[in-house]
Design a protein around this motif. Structure first.
Motif, short mmCIF file in Angstrom:
data_model
loop_
_atom_site.label_atom_id
_atom_site.label_comp_id
_atom_site.label_asym_id
_atom_site.label_seq_id
_atom_site.Cartn_x
_atom_site.Cartn_y
_atom_site.Cartn_z
N ARG A 59 -3.16 5.41 -9.94
CA ARG A 59 -2.80 5.07 -11.24
C ARG A 59 -1.40 4.68 -11.10
NH1 ARG A 59 -7.18 4.57 -11.77
NH2 ARG A 59 -8.57 5.61 -13.23
N HIS B 124 -0.77 -3.02 -3.17
CA HIS B 124 -1.51 -1.85 -3.82
C HIS B 124 -2.08 -0.60 -2.84
CE1 HIS B 124 -4.60 0.61 -6.21
NE2 HIS B 124 -3.77 0.18 -7.24
N LEU C 82 5.35 -4.62 -5.82
CA LEU C 82 4.85 -4.33 -6.83
C LEU C 82 5.42 -4.61 -8.21
CD1 LEU C 82 3.09 -1.07 -5.65
CD2 LEU C 82 1.98 -3.09 -6.53
N SER C 83 6.60 -4.30 -8.37
CA SER C 83 7.54 -4.19 -9.66
C SER C 83 8.75 -5.28 -9.51
CB SER C 83 8.21 -2.91 -9.51
OG SER C 83 7.26 -1.70 -9.49
N ALA D 132 2.75 -2.13 -10.80
CA ALA D 132 2.56 -3.37 -10.72
C ALA D 132 2.54 -4.22 -12.15
CB ALA D 132 1.04 -3.70 -10.17
N ALA D 133 2.34 -3.02 -13.25
CA ALA D 133 2.42 -3.78 -14.65
C ALA D 133 3.71 -3.99 -14.71
CB ALA D 133 1.73 -2.56 -15.48
N LYS D 134 3.85 -5.17 -15.86
CA LYS D 134 5.26 -5.61 -16.15
C LYS D 134 5.68 -4.91 -17.16
CE LYS D 134 4.86 -9.26 -13.46
NZ LYS D 134 5.15 -8.98 -12.17
N PRO D 135 6.89 -4.40 -16.99
CA PRO D 135 7.45 -3.36 -18.00
C PRO D 135 7.89 -4.11 -19.18
CG PRO D 135 9.11 -4.06 -16.43
CD PRO D 135 7.88 -4.74 -15.87
N ASP D 136 7.88 -3.44 -20.28
CA ASP D 136 7.93 -4.04 -21.77
C ASP D 136 9.45 -3.67 -22.26
OD1 ASP D 136 7.43 -1.39 -22.43
OD2 ASP D 136 5.93 -1.71 -23.64
N ASP E 24 -1.27 1.23 -10.01
CA ASP E 24 -1.52 0.23 -11.19
C ASP E 24 -0.29 0.23 -12.03
OD1 ASP E 24 -3.89 -0.31 -10.09
OD2 ASP E 24 -5.00 1.24 -11.62
N ALA E 25 0.41 1.16 -12.56
CA ALA E 25 1.57 1.23 -13.37
C ALA E 25 2.71 0.60 -12.60
CB ALA E 25 1.80 2.73 -13.68
#
Length: 191
Positions: free
Chosen positions: A178, A81, A133-134, A184-188, A181-182
């Motif tokens: 932002r 991050h 991150l992803s 690093a979030a797990k995609p849905d 953060d986005a």
């Protein structure tokens, strides 16, 4: 007996990079570069085929320098991050320092003939942080998202397109945080 070379390809590219920043893309001509390195324009053709190749060489040198700066900035920052934030700031700083070169690299629809290996090396730090991150399945998507956001933000900033007032620095930091953060979030969605 052949005449000795009075300039090198490195000197030609360096002169081209200087001219790009001081005179813009229109001022980056074979004649102007020749004058800058102290030879006549026909002498340049021993090293560079034409203006299109000269512009591509200048762009490749720019991509290489940007990649080196990104790599150096990313070194020693263990958290992905935080590393993304450092990379975004470095990218922005480079654009402010060399706006004409930045514009040359990131102009939509540009027909530059760039060496794919140069582009891969220049993108290595962005791709590495994107993997962290992803994940490897979304690394290229994440790197493209980051590059598109940073390029769009900086291009608008350099052109004076942010006209609603407010703190541009704060807006950049807000977006970078932002986005980190986005990413690093797990995609849905699938894959």
């Amino acid at each position: 007996m052949p005449t000795p070379d009075r300039t090198s390809l490195g000197e030609i590219v360096a002169a081209g990079r200087e001219l790009l920043e001081t005179e813009g893309l229109g001022g980056l001509t074979m004649q102007a570069v020749a004058a800058r390195v102290g030879v006549r324009a026909p002498s340049l053709y021993k090293r560079v085929r034409n203006r299109a190749e000269l512009v591509s060489l200048v762009a490749e040198a720019t991509a290489g320098e940007l990649g080196q700066r990104l790599d150096a900035a990313a070194t020693g920052t263990p958290d992905a991050h935080a590393r993304l934030l450092v990379l975004a700031r470095t990218f922005r700083g480079y654009a402010h320092e060399r706006p004409a070169a930045f514009s040359l690299l990131f102009t939509p629809g540009s027909e530059l003939a760039l060496d794919p290996d140069v582009l891969r090396r220049a993108s290595a730090s962005m791709l590495a942080v994107a993997v962290e991150l992803s994940g490897p399945d979304h690394a290229l998507d994440a790197a493209r998202t980051l590059a598109a956001w940073a390029n769009g933000f900086v291009s608008m900033e350099l052109s004076g397109a942010f006209r609603l007032g407010g703190d541009i620095e704060r807006a950049f930091e807000f977006g970078a945080h932002r986005l980190a953060d986005a990413l690093a979030a797990k995609p849905d969605f699938g894959n």
